[in-house]
Design a protein around this motif. Sequence first.
Motif, PDB file in Angstrom:
ATOM      1  N   LEU A  87      16.204   2.626 -26.441  1.00 42.17           N
ATOM      2  CA  LEU A  87      15.232   3.290 -25.508  1.00 42.17           C
ATOM      3  C   LEU A  87      15.743   4.467 -24.924  1.00 42.17           C
ATOM      4  CD1 LEU A  87      13.518  -0.200 -23.710  1.00 42.17           C
ATOM      5  CD2 LEU A  87      12.618   0.949 -25.445  1.00 42.17           C
ATOM      6  N   GLN A  88      14.755   5.214 -25.103  1.00 40.89           N
ATOM      7  CA  GLN A  88      15.394   6.781 -24.367  1.00 40.89           C
ATOM      8  C   GLN A  88      14.678   6.837 -23.588  1.00 40.89           C
ATOM      9  OE1 GLN A  88      14.820   9.801 -27.388  1.00 40.89           O
ATOM     10  NE2 GLN A  88      16.810   9.514 -27.923  1.00 40.89           N
ATOM     11  N   SER A  89      14.300   7.488 -22.291  1.00 42.52           N
ATOM     12  CA  SER A  89      13.460   7.569 -21.444  1.00 42.52           C
ATOM     13  C   SER A  89      12.630   9.452 -22.319  1.00 42.52           C
ATOM     14  CB  SER A  89      14.650   8.298 -20.321  1.00 42.52           C
ATOM     15  OG  SER A  89      12.818   8.082 -19.104  1.00 42.52           O
ATOM     16  N   VAL A  90      11.641   9.347 -21.902  1.00 42.02           N
ATOM     17  CA  VAL A  90      10.567  10.618 -22.320  1.00 42.02           C
ATOM     18  C   VAL A  90      10.384  11.092 -21.684  1.00 42.02           C
ATOM     19  CG1 VAL A  90       8.867  11.396 -23.855  1.00 42.02           C
ATOM     20  CG2 VAL A  90      10.117   9.342 -24.785  1.00 42.02           C
ATOM     21  N   MET A  91       9.995  11.134 -20.358  1.00 42.81           N
ATOM     22  CA  MET A  91       9.743  11.693 -19.264  1.00 42.81           C
ATOM     23  C   MET A  91       8.944  10.706 -18.015  1.00 42.81           C
ATOM     24  SD  MET A  91       6.087  13.403 -19.121  1.00 42.81           S
ATOM     25  CE  MET A  91       6.497  15.387 -19.291  1.00 42.81           C
ATOM     26  N   GLN A  92       9.612  10.901 -17.134  1.00 43.29           N
ATOM     27  CA  GLN A  92       9.658  10.650 -15.433  1.00 43.29           C
ATOM     28  C   GLN A  92       9.054  11.185 -14.265  1.00 43.29           C
ATOM     29  OE1 GLN A  92      10.864   7.343 -15.226  1.00 43.29           O
ATOM     30  NE2 GLN A  92      11.772   7.571 -17.541  1.00 43.29           N
ATOM     31  N   THR A  93       7.217  11.189 -14.258  1.00 48.28           N
ATOM     32  CA  THR A  93       6.939  11.305 -12.893  1.00 48.28           C
ATOM     33  C   THR A  93       6.988  10.620 -12.290  1.00 48.28           C
ATOM     34  OG1 THR A  93       4.904   9.955 -13.450  1.00 48.28           O
ATOM     35  CG2 THR A  93       5.489  12.275 -14.902  1.00 48.28           C
ATOM     36  N   GLU A  94       6.422  10.743 -11.048  1.00 43.32           N
ATOM     37  CA  GLU A  94       6.087  10.206  -9.656  1.00 43.32           C
ATOM     38  C   GLU A  94       4.779   8.776 -10.179  1.00 43.32           C
ATOM     39  OE1 GLU A  94       5.154  11.583  -5.977  1.00 43.32           O
ATOM     40  OE2 GLU A  94       6.441  13.423  -6.418  1.00 43.32           O
ATOM     41  N   LYS A  95       4.312   8.827 -10.727  1.00 40.65           N
ATOM     42  CA  LYS A  95       3.255   8.070 -11.381  1.00 40.65           C
ATOM     43  C   LYS A  95       3.513   6.555 -12.654  1.00 40.65           C
ATOM     44  CE  LYS A  95      -0.712   8.137  -9.401  1.00 40.65           C
ATOM     45  NZ  LYS A  95      -1.582   7.375  -8.471  1.00 40.65           N
ATOM     46  N   ALA A  96       4.488   6.998 -13.059  1.00 36.17           N
ATOM     47  CA  ALA A  96       5.304   6.600 -14.144  1.00 36.17           C
ATOM     48  C   ALA A  96       6.234   7.246 -15.359  1.00 36.17           C
ATOM     49  CB  ALA A  96       3.556   6.602 -15.321  1.00 36.17           C
ATOM     50  N   GLY A  97       6.583   5.830 -16.032  1.00 39.63           N
ATOM     51  CA  GLY A  97       7.822   6.701 -17.173  1.00 39.63           C
ATOM     52  C   GLY A  97       7.271   5.985 -18.139  1.00 39.63           C
ATOM     53  N   LEU A 135       0.478   9.725 -17.217  1.00 40.60           N
ATOM     54  CA  LEU A 135       1.439  10.186 -16.459  1.00 40.60           C
ATOM     55  C   LEU A 135       1.483  11.024 -15.132  1.00 40.60           C
ATOM     56  CD1 LEU A 135       3.978  11.050 -19.310  1.00 40.60           C
ATOM     57  CD2 LEU A 135       4.448   9.185 -17.855  1.00 40.60           C
ATOM     58  N   THR A 136       1.004  11.657 -14.819  1.00 42.30           N
ATOM     59  CA  THR A 136       0.494  12.110 -13.894  1.00 42.30           C
ATOM     60  C   THR A 136      -1.103  12.074 -12.570  1.00 42.30           C
ATOM     61  OG1 THR A 136      -0.538  14.114 -15.108  1.00 42.30           O
ATOM     62  CG2 THR A 136       1.400  14.921 -15.427  1.00 42.30           C
ATOM     63  N   VAL A 137      -1.451  10.722 -13.415  1.00 40.78           N
ATOM     64  CA  VAL A 137      -2.458  10.550 -12.770  1.00 40.78           C
ATOM     65  C   VAL A 137      -2.665   9.409 -12.367  1.00 40.78           C
ATOM     66  CG1 VAL A 137      -5.097  10.623 -12.275  1.00 40.78           C
ATOM     67  CG2 VAL A 137      -4.157  12.579 -13.018  1.00 40.78           C
ATOM     68  N   SER A 138      -2.660   8.458 -13.022  1.00 43.81           N
ATOM     69  CA  SER A 138      -3.374   7.175 -13.228  1.00 43.81           C
ATOM     70  C   SER A 138      -2.461   6.004 -13.785  1.00 43.81           C
ATOM     71  CB  SER A 138      -4.449   6.775 -14.620  1.00 43.81           C
ATOM     72  OG  SER A 138      -4.056   7.479 -15.850  1.00 43.81           O
ATOM     73  N   GLY A 139      -1.394   6.332 -14.324  1.00 47.10           N
ATOM     74  CA  GLY A 139      -0.622   5.552 -14.821  1.00 47.10           C
ATOM     75  C   GLY A 139      -1.143   5.026 -15.830  1.00 47.10           C
ATOM     76  N   PHE A 140      -0.169   3.633 -16.660  1.00 47.40           N
ATOM     77  CA  PHE A 140      -0.719   3.169 -17.754  1.00 47.40           C
ATOM     78  C   PHE A 140      -1.950   2.003 -17.524  1.00 47.40           C
ATOM     79  CE2 PHE A 140       3.281   5.003 -18.336  1.00 47.40           C
ATOM     80  CZ  PHE A 140       2.819   5.695 -19.332  1.00 47.40           C
ATOM     81  N   LEU A 141      -2.653   2.369 -17.063  1.00 47.73           N
ATOM     82  CA  LEU A 141      -3.195   1.088 -17.046  1.00 47.73           C
ATOM     83  C   LEU A 141      -4.430   0.299 -18.520  1.00 47.73           C
ATOM     84  CD1 LEU A 141      -5.700   2.761 -14.411  1.00 47.73           C
ATOM     85  CD2 LEU A 141      -3.777   1.005 -14.205  1.00 47.73           C
ATOM     86  N   GLU A 142      -4.226  -1.088 -18.165  1.00 56.78           N
ATOM     87  CA  GLU A 142      -4.625  -1.590 -19.425  1.00 56.78           C
ATOM     88  C   GLU A 142      -5.823  -0.705 -20.316  1.00 56.78           C
ATOM     89  OE1 GLU A 142      -5.178  -6.638 -20.380  1.00 56.78           O
ATOM     90  OE2 GLU A 142      -4.871  -5.761 -18.576  1.00 56.78           O
ATOM     91  N   ARG A 143      -7.080  -0.277 -19.632  1.00 62.41           N
ATOM     92  CA  ARG A 143      -8.172  -0.144 -19.882  1.00 62.41           C
ATOM     93  C   ARG A 143      -8.022   1.058 -20.906  1.00 62.41           C
ATOM     94  NH1 ARG A 143      -9.296   1.239 -14.365  1.00 62.41           N
ATOM     95  NH2 ARG A 143      -8.590   3.175 -14.213  1.00 62.41           N
ATOM     96  N   GLU A 202      11.591  -2.083 -13.567  1.00 59.90           N
ATOM     97  CA  GLU A 202      11.393  -1.706 -12.224  1.00 59.90           C
ATOM     98  C   GLU A 202       9.712  -0.499 -12.289  1.00 59.90           C
ATOM     99  OE1 GLU A 202      15.609  -1.665 -10.711  1.00 59.90           O
ATOM    100  OE2 GLU A 202      15.220  -0.359 -11.865  1.00 59.90           O
ATOM    101  N   GLU A 203       9.849  -0.338 -11.252  1.00 64.10           N
ATOM    102  CA  GLU A 203       7.910   0.730 -10.491  1.00 64.10           C
ATOM    103  C   GLU A 203       7.700   1.376 -12.488  1.00 64.10           C
ATOM    104  OE1 GLU A 203       7.861   2.408  -7.267  1.00 64.10           O
ATOM    105  OE2 GLU A 203       8.289   0.682  -5.934  1.00 64.10           O
ATOM    106  N   HIS A 204       8.790   2.502 -12.110  1.00 66.98           N
ATOM    107  CA  HIS A 204       8.319   3.436 -13.450  1.00 66.98           C
ATOM    108  C   HIS A 204       9.336   3.955 -14.433  1.00 66.98           C
ATOM    109  CE1 HIS A 204       7.008   5.127  -9.088  1.00 66.98           C
ATOM    110  NE2 HIS A 204       5.327   4.941 -10.246  1.00 66.98           N
ATOM    111  N   THR A 205      10.349   2.696 -14.080  1.00 65.94           N
ATOM    112  CA  THR A 205      11.561   2.944 -15.100  1.00 65.94           C
ATOM    113  C   THR A 205      11.818   1.291 -15.983  1.00 65.94           C
ATOM    114  OG1 THR A 205      13.896   4.293 -15.861  1.00 65.94           O
ATOM    115  CG2 THR A 205      13.363   2.979 -13.524  1.00 65.94           C
ATOM    116  N   ILE A 206      12.659   1.738 -16.566  1.00 63.95           N
ATOM    117  CA  ILE A 206      13.435   0.379 -17.470  1.00 63.95           C
ATOM    118  C   ILE A 206      15.784   0.399 -17.231  1.00 63.95           C
ATOM    119  CG2 ILE A 206      13.972  -0.687 -19.440  1.00 63.95           C
ATOM    120  CD1 ILE A 206      11.589   0.118 -20.478  1.00 63.95           C
TER     121      ILE A 206
END
Length: 159
Positions: free
Chosen positions: A6-16, A58-66, A145-149
């Motif tokens: 697994l490789q990190s592509v982008m991390q923000t305050e909202k999501a990874g 990534l910047t606003v909502s996170g990866f919400l199921e909808r 974890e919160e925004h990361t693995i």
Amino acid sequence: MAQAKLQSVMQTEKAGLFSICFEGESFNEFEKFIQKYQQDIILNRDLQIILTAINKMLTVSGFLERYFRPEGKMRDRVCALPIETSKLRLYCLRMSDSVLIAGNGGVKDSKTYQENSELNGYVLTLQKLDELIKLAVKKGEITIEEHTISDIDNNTFDL
């Protein structure tokens, strides 16, 4: 069987955002997806819709199921973007509202992904990865974890 990390592509305050990188490959699966369609005159519009949606998540909502279309089986976390009318699909593993593993994708020109060998292969890879991640989490080898693995650098998956 191929080895992948697994490789990190982008991390923000909202999501990874993460992706799969197969051993010996220069690009991860998400990068390959982008490269495949960024020069395509017809499908570039669909690609931009997907990339804009991911950036907003990534910047606003996170990866919400909808925001995702469930794919795969009931027991896995395989999903696809976009959920609106578009022929282009990006297959992902939605780990939580703040962690997404982007795989690869392509043009869905059949009723189901199973009818398209390329798309079916991407989904099967993500299903296998999902099983291996669940096992690694259970063993304590990785932590979502919160925004990361965490500990992804130390883990290789046989896909």
